[in-house]
Design a protein around this motif. Structure first.
Motif, short mmCIF file in Angstrom:
data_model
loop_
_atom_site.label_atom_id
_atom_site.label_comp_id
_atom_site.label_asym_id
_atom_site.label_seq_id
_atom_site.Cartn_x
_atom_site.Cartn_y
_atom_site.Cartn_z
N TRP A 1 15.90 -7.57 32.27
CA TRP A 1 15.99 -7.87 30.85
C TRP A 1 17.39 -7.70 30.29
O TRP A 1 17.57 -7.30 29.16
CB TRP A 1 15.01 -6.97 30.09
CG TRP A 1 13.68 -6.86 30.75
CD1 TRP A 1 13.15 -5.78 31.39
CD2 TRP A 1 12.71 -7.92 30.89
NE1 TRP A 1 11.91 -6.07 31.90
CE2 TRP A 1 11.61 -7.37 31.62
CE3 TRP A 1 12.66 -9.25 30.47
CZ2 TRP A 1 10.48 -8.12 31.92
CZ3 TRP A 1 11.53 -9.98 30.78
CH2 TRP A 1 10.46 -9.43 31.49
N ILE A 2 18.40 -8.03 31.08
CA ILE A 2 19.77 -7.76 30.66
C ILE A 2 20.13 -8.45 29.36
O ILE A 2 20.88 -7.92 28.55
CB ILE A 2 20.77 -8.12 31.77
CG1 ILE A 2 22.18 -7.68 31.38
CG2 ILE A 2 20.70 -9.62 32.10
CD1 ILE A 2 23.21 -7.84 32.48
N SER A 3 19.56 -9.63 29.11
CA SER A 3 19.94 -10.37 27.91
C SER A 3 19.48 -9.67 26.63
O SER A 3 19.96 -10.00 25.55
CB SER A 3 19.37 -11.78 27.96
OG SER A 3 17.95 -11.75 28.00
N THR A 4 18.56 -8.72 26.75
CA THR A 4 18.07 -7.99 25.57
C THR A 4 18.86 -6.71 25.30
O THR A 4 18.58 -6.00 24.34
CB THR A 4 16.60 -7.59 25.76
OG1 THR A 4 16.49 -6.61 26.80
CG2 THR A 4 15.74 -8.80 26.12
N LEU A 5 19.85 -6.43 26.14
CA LEU A 5 20.60 -5.18 26.05
C LEU A 5 21.98 -5.38 25.44
O LEU A 5 22.65 -6.38 25.72
CB LEU A 5 20.77 -4.56 27.44
CG LEU A 5 19.51 -4.27 28.24
CD1 LEU A 5 19.90 -3.77 29.63
CD2 LEU A 5 18.65 -3.24 27.53
N VAL A 6 22.38 -4.41 24.65
CA VAL A 6 23.79 -4.29 24.29
C VAL A 6 24.45 -3.47 25.40
O VAL A 6 23.91 -2.43 25.81
CB VAL A 6 23.98 -3.60 22.93
CG1 VAL A 6 25.43 -3.14 22.75
CG2 VAL A 6 23.60 -4.54 21.81
N LEU A 7 25.57 -3.93 25.89
CA LEU A 7 26.31 -3.23 26.93
C LEU A 7 27.61 -2.71 26.34
O LEU A 7 28.27 -3.40 25.55
CB LEU A 7 26.60 -4.16 28.10
CG LEU A 7 25.36 -4.80 28.76
CD1 LEU A 7 25.80 -5.78 29.86
CD2 LEU A 7 24.44 -3.73 29.32
N GLY A 8 27.98 -1.50 26.76
CA GLY A 8 29.19 -0.90 26.22
C GLY A 8 30.05 -0.25 27.28
O GLY A 8 29.59 0.07 28.38
N TRP A 9 31.31 -0.08 26.93
CA TRP A 9 32.27 0.68 27.75
C TRP A 9 32.73 1.88 26.94
O TRP A 9 33.06 1.75 25.76
CB TRP A 9 33.48 -0.17 28.11
CG TRP A 9 33.23 -1.23 29.13
CD1 TRP A 9 33.04 -2.56 28.90
CD2 TRP A 9 33.16 -1.05 30.55
NE1 TRP A 9 32.84 -3.22 30.10
CE2 TRP A 9 32.92 -2.33 31.12
CE3 TRP A 9 33.28 0.04 31.41
CZ2 TRP A 9 32.80 -2.53 32.50
CZ3 TRP A 9 33.16 -0.16 32.77
CH2 TRP A 9 32.92 -1.42 33.31
N PHE A 10 32.75 3.02 27.59
CA PHE A 10 33.28 4.24 27.02
C PHE A 10 34.26 4.84 28.02
O PHE A 10 34.26 4.48 29.19
CB PHE A 10 32.14 5.24 26.75
CG PHE A 10 31.24 4.85 25.61
CD1 PHE A 10 30.27 3.88 25.78
CD2 PHE A 10 31.38 5.42 24.35
CE1 PHE A 10 29.44 3.49 24.73
CE2 PHE A 10 30.56 5.05 23.29
CZ PHE A 10 29.60 4.08 23.49
#
Length: 122
Positions: free
Chosen positions: A27-36
């Motif tokens: 379900w990757i398209s439903t996720l917000v992805l971030g870098w920290f």
């Protein structure tokens, strides 16, 4: 959801480096992805985020130098880092949140990958 960041290394001031994050989920398209990132002796800080539809946000410190992108078909997110300087030295983490809204705070992300070290020498 499992994430794995890769691509870190040792570079010199002014160099470029690309990080990649592999995301294991259907379900990757439903996720917000971030870098920290977390620099030595400092708190973890937001770097960039991207929604499933491609909207992005950046920390002021990296705006204009870093570019985040994602390929939902390949379950990956990348962070292209240009004009690196020693202040960018940190362990970089990728994270995911089940939302369609951009988030710039770590508590908003439920899933985290192990970090990858980026070291920029002067």
């Amino acid at each position: 959801v499992q994430l794995q960041a890769s691509g870190g290394g040792l570079v010199q001031t002014g160099d470029s480096l690309g990080l990649s994050c592999a995301v294991s989920t259907r379900w990757i398209s439903t996720l917000v992805l971030g870098w920290f990132r977390r620099a030595p002796g400092k708190e973890r800080e937001f770097v960039s985020a991207i929604t499933g539809s491609g909207a992005t946000s950046y920390a002021d410190s990296v705006k204009g130098r870093f570019t985040v992108s994602r390929d939902n078909a390949k379950n990956t997110m990348t962070l292209q880092m240009n004009s690196l300087n020693p202040e960018d030295t940190a362990v970089y983490y990728c994270a995911a949140a089940q939302t369609n809204r951009l988030r710039d705070f770590s508590s908003g992300y439920r899933y985290w990958g192990k970090g990858t070290q980026v070291t920029v020498s002067s």
